[in-house]
Scaffold this motif. Structure first.
Motif, PDB file in Angstrom:
ATOM      1  N   LEU A   1       0.937  -1.185  -0.110  1.00 33.13           N
ATOM      2  CA  LEU A   1      -0.113   0.040  -0.058  1.00 33.13           C
ATOM      3  C   LEU A   1       0.838   1.080   0.093  1.00 33.13           C
ATOM      4  CD1 LEU A   1      -2.621  -1.185   2.784  1.00 33.13           C
ATOM      5  CD2 LEU A   1      -2.827  -1.477   0.183  1.00 33.13           C
ATOM      6  N   PRO A   2       1.492   1.411  -1.086  1.00 36.19           N
ATOM      7  CA  PRO A   2       2.668   2.513  -1.076  1.00 36.19           C
ATOM      8  C   PRO A   2       1.967   3.960  -1.058  1.00 36.19           C
ATOM      9  CG  PRO A   2       2.267   1.707  -3.238  1.00 36.19           C
ATOM     10  CD  PRO A   2       1.818   0.726  -2.416  1.00 36.19           C
ATOM     11  N   PHE A   3       0.668   4.010  -1.503  1.00 38.75           N
ATOM     12  CA  PHE A   3       0.058   5.170  -1.414  1.00 38.75           C
ATOM     13  C   PHE A   3      -0.017   5.714  -0.100  1.00 38.75           C
ATOM     14  CE2 PHE A   3      -2.877   1.950  -2.049  1.00 38.75           C
ATOM     15  CZ  PHE A   3      -3.732   1.888  -1.264  1.00 38.75           C
ATOM     16  N   LEU A   4      -0.192   5.040   0.902  1.00 30.72           N
ATOM     17  CA  LEU A   4      -0.568   5.469   2.402  1.00 30.72           C
ATOM     18  C   LEU A   4       0.660   5.735   3.151  1.00 30.72           C
ATOM     19  CD1 LEU A   4      -3.148   2.659   3.385  1.00 30.72           C
ATOM     20  CD2 LEU A   4      -3.602   5.204   2.796  1.00 30.72           C
ATOM     21  N   GLY A   5       1.978   5.568   2.648  1.00 30.85           N
ATOM     22  CA  GLY A   5       3.186   5.812   3.421  1.00 30.85           C
ATOM     23  C   GLY A   5       3.229   4.485   4.552  1.00 30.85           C
ATOM     24  N   TYR A   6       4.487   4.390   4.962  1.00 31.54           N
ATOM     25  CA  TYR A   6       4.821   2.930   5.718  1.00 31.54           C
ATOM     26  C   TYR A   6       3.877   2.782   6.662  1.00 31.54           C
ATOM     27  CZ  TYR A   6       7.257  -0.772   7.791  1.00 31.54           C
ATOM     28  OH  TYR A   6       7.784  -2.097   7.949  1.00 31.54           O
ATOM     29  N   THR A   7       4.098   3.814   7.592  1.00 35.74           N
ATOM     30  CA  THR A   7       3.316   3.470   9.089  1.00 35.74           C
ATOM     31  C   THR A   7       1.823   3.409   8.775  1.00 35.74           C
ATOM     32  OG1 THR A   7       5.112   4.745  10.085  1.00 35.74           O
ATOM     33  CG2 THR A   7       2.731   4.412  11.367  1.00 35.74           C
ATOM     34  N   PRO A   8       1.025   4.251   8.250  1.00 37.85           N
ATOM     35  CA  PRO A   8      -0.362   4.112   7.878  1.00 37.85           C
ATOM     36  C   PRO A   8      -0.608   2.501   7.370  1.00 37.85           C
ATOM     37  CG  PRO A   8       0.066   6.320   7.744  1.00 37.85           C
ATOM     38  CD  PRO A   8       1.516   5.587   7.643  1.00 37.85           C
ATOM     39  N   ALA A   9       0.136   2.438   6.489  1.00 39.31           N
ATOM     40  CA  ALA A   9      -0.249   1.122   5.553  1.00 39.31           C
ATOM     41  C   ALA A   9       0.050  -0.009   6.441  1.00 39.31           C
ATOM     42  CB  ALA A   9       0.936   1.148   4.475  1.00 39.31           C
ATOM     43  N   PHE A  10       0.993   0.119   7.449  1.00 41.91           N
ATOM     44  CA  PHE A  10       1.304  -1.087   8.375  1.00 41.91           C
ATOM     45  C   PHE A  10       0.083  -1.262   9.165  1.00 41.91           C
ATOM     46  CE2 PHE A  10       2.475  -2.918  12.459  1.00 41.91           C
ATOM     47  CZ  PHE A  10       3.384  -3.920  12.090  1.00 41.91           C
ATOM     48  N   PHE A  11      -0.582  -0.053   9.769  1.00 44.00           N
ATOM     49  CA  PHE A  11      -1.568  -0.144  10.749  1.00 44.00           C
ATOM     50  C   PHE A  11      -2.825  -0.787   9.890  1.00 44.00           C
ATOM     51  CE2 PHE A  11       0.378   3.736  13.139  1.00 44.00           C
ATOM     52  CZ  PHE A  11       1.006   2.860  13.851  1.00 44.00           C
ATOM     53  N   THR A  12      -2.947  -0.198   8.634  1.00 44.51           N
ATOM     54  CA  THR A  12      -4.125  -0.885   7.790  1.00 44.51           C
ATOM     55  C   THR A  12      -3.970  -2.314   7.646  1.00 44.51           C
ATOM     56  OG1 THR A  12      -4.208   1.294   6.645  1.00 44.51           O
ATOM     57  CG2 THR A  12      -5.290  -0.590   5.709  1.00 44.51           C
ATOM     58  N   LEU A  13      -2.726  -2.973   7.295  1.00 43.01           N
ATOM     59  CA  LEU A  13      -2.851  -4.423   7.255  1.00 43.01           C
ATOM     60  C   LEU A  13      -3.011  -5.177   8.400  1.00 43.01           C
ATOM     61  CD1 LEU A  13       0.483  -4.508   4.939  1.00 43.01           C
ATOM     62  CD2 LEU A  13      -2.121  -4.824   4.334  1.00 43.01           C
ATOM     63  N   VAL A  14      -2.753  -4.640   9.650  1.00 43.80           N
ATOM     64  CA  VAL A  14      -2.863  -5.108  10.986  1.00 43.80           C
ATOM     65  C   VAL A  14      -4.534  -5.213  11.109  1.00 43.80           C
ATOM     66  CG1 VAL A  14      -2.571  -5.209  13.308  1.00 43.80           C
ATOM     67  CG2 VAL A  14      -0.734  -4.626  11.998  1.00 43.80           C
ATOM     68  N   LEU A  15      -5.092  -3.890  10.851  1.00 43.81           N
ATOM     69  CA  LEU A  15      -6.602  -4.006  10.786  1.00 43.81           C
ATOM     70  C   LEU A  15      -7.107  -4.902  10.060  1.00 43.81           C
ATOM     71  CD1 LEU A  15      -9.139  -2.587  11.831  1.00 43.81           C
ATOM     72  CD2 LEU A  15      -8.738  -1.036   9.748  1.00 43.81           C
ATOM     73  N   VAL A  16      -6.633  -5.383   8.855  1.00 41.13           N
ATOM     74  CA  VAL A  16      -7.319  -6.308   7.941  1.00 41.13           C
ATOM     75  C   VAL A  16      -7.041  -7.603   8.576  1.00 41.13           C
ATOM     76  CG1 VAL A  16      -6.854  -7.466   5.805  1.00 41.13           C
ATOM     77  CG2 VAL A  16      -6.875  -5.101   5.988  1.00 41.13           C
ATOM     78  N   ALA A  17      -5.673  -7.972   9.164  1.00 33.51           N
ATOM     79  CA  ALA A  17      -5.494  -9.230  10.060  1.00 33.51           C
ATOM     80  C   ALA A  17      -6.442  -9.410  11.164  1.00 33.51           C
ATOM     81  CB  ALA A  17      -4.225  -9.140  10.520  1.00 33.51           C
TER      82      ALA A  17
END
Length: 417
Positions: A58-74
């Motif tokens: 998810l490069p369009f979000l930036g590293y930290t927000p993208a990480f939080f988003t993927l954890v939310l999906v998990a």
């Protein structure tokens, strides 16, 4: 999510710094074609690189927000799996229980922002999927277990209660071994330093939140002259007696392993809940006796407790409740009261001692319940004789009649004489 995005700010240190600074830094090193060879805070198996690099999806979000988003999906994946497994089934099948989903719904918020600020929730999602797949798709379950072990080692404990013989056992163990070996070879071939974490783990000491750390918290007011330092990615005690306590923690780990081996040897009856109960008990034992108990470790226990609570007939209800209480106390000691834990103040040490006490109580209760649930009742000599007399096969403690039912005795009153 509101906590990790700093919309809601809790007291204590910013737990998201590991993502924005450490994880992001590791991702840049990994993108350069090597593991963090010279960074002692890299404490993870080689497949952890997949979790660290995953925000690149998810490069369009930036590293930290993208990480939080993927954890939310998990998080959503785990909840979905628990809800599906907890649905009632039409007769004659009994289906599952919704209690598992409620354990997860309660447990993740009880841990606070730490739940989303570490990649452990992704590993829990893999572990939960592996356990639910074990009954019908053992090869897939084995592959997921192997992947989980290469992400953070502890999912190898999912196999504690796995069958050892039969086609299902071969598929499960073969899938796990094949996935782990294949991933390890791929990681070693892809970049140097894939196995550097083994040395860093070996050199770790007694972390201030561990069970052994309580010894030095209690010794401080009586003149213990050690100190605390940030080493190997966690805050550890350094000073007199620390090597001894660390060695004792390793002995406790060995005792936990010995008990689990004894349980497997003595177990007589394996039910549909044994795989889940054994995985939860083994992970709880090794977490409680470890030299390091980081807050995110509680997520492992919450996830496995939730899986066990979805199955009817599970025996780990009380340990699961104790784990939830320990998770809430963990939030009080980290991040809310972590400065007091480091300083050894009662405001930090008391919640920590209560949390560790609950983990010990949960461990003892889980062991007792697992032992009792698999002991069964030994068949007496009379039961064996009855089974043989009627042409049946003894299953557990009851004879199963495999031939025609025996004819009733003749009426003695009808016989001449």
């Amino acid at each position: 999510m509101l906590c990790v995005l700093r919309v809601v700010v809790l007291p204590g240190p910013d737990v998201t710094s590991d993502v924005s600074v450490i994880y992001h830094g590791w991702s840049e090193v990994l993108s350069g074609g090597t593991y963090p060879l010279h960074d002692v805070t890299w404490q993870y198996p080689p497949a952890a690189a997949l979790a660290v690099l995953s925000p690149g999806l998810l490069p369009f979000l930036g590293y930290t927000p993208a990480f939080f988003t993927l954890v939310l999906v998990a998080d959503a994946v785990v909840l979905t799996l628990l809800l599906r497994a907890g649905r009632p089934a039409p007769a004659p099948r009994s289906g599952g229980r919704p209690a598992g989903a409620w354990v997860w719904i309660a447990g993740v918020p009880l841990l606070g922002p730490t739940a989303y600020a570490r990649y452990d929730l992704m590993v829990v999602a893999v572990a939960v999927a592996a356990l639910f797949a074990a009954a019908r798709r053992p090869r897939l379950a084995g592959a997921l277990t192997g992947l989980g072990a290469l992400l953070k080692v502890w999912p190898v404990l999912l196999l504690t209660g796995a069958p050892l013989r039969g086609r299902r056992a071969r598929a499960l163990w073969g899938g796990a071994g094949g996935a782990a070996a294949g991933l390890t070879l791929a990681c070693v071939a892809a970049a140097p330093g894939a196995l550097a974490f083994l040395t860093f783990q070996r050199d770790r000491g007694t972390e201030i939140e561990s069970l052994g750390g309580l010894v030095f918290h209690l010794a401080r007011p009586f003149g213990w002259d050690g100190t605390v330092l940030l080493r190997y990615g966690s805050v550890e005690f350094v000073g007199p007696g620390v090597p001894l306590v660390s060695a004792l923690a390793l002995l406790l780990n060995g005792a936990a392993l010995g008990w689990l081996v004894l349980w497997r040897v003595r177990a007589r009856e394996f039910t549909r809940t044994t795989l889940y109960d054994a995985a939860f008990t083994a992970t709880l034992l090794f977490t409680t006796t470890s030299r390091v108990i980081s807050p995110q470790y509680l997520l492992w226990l919450v996830g496995l407790a939730a899986v066990g609570m979805t199955v009817r007939g599970g025996r780990q209800g009380l340990p699961a409740l104790l784990v939830l209480l320990a998770t809430g106390l963990t939030l009080l000691e980290f991040p809310v009261g972590f400065a007091h834990v480091v300083a050894g103040d009662p405001r930090g040490v008391v919640p920590l001692a209560l949390r560790n006490g609950l983990l010990v109580a949960a461990s003892l209760s889980a062991c007792r319940r697992l032992w009792a649930s698999t002991r069964g009742r030994p068949a007496g000599r009379a039961a064996v004789v009855r089974a043989r007399r009627h042409g049946g096969t003894l299953i557990g403690t009851r004879p199963r009649i495999t031939g025609p039912a025996p004819a009733p005795p003749a009426d003695r009153s009808a016989r001449p004489g």
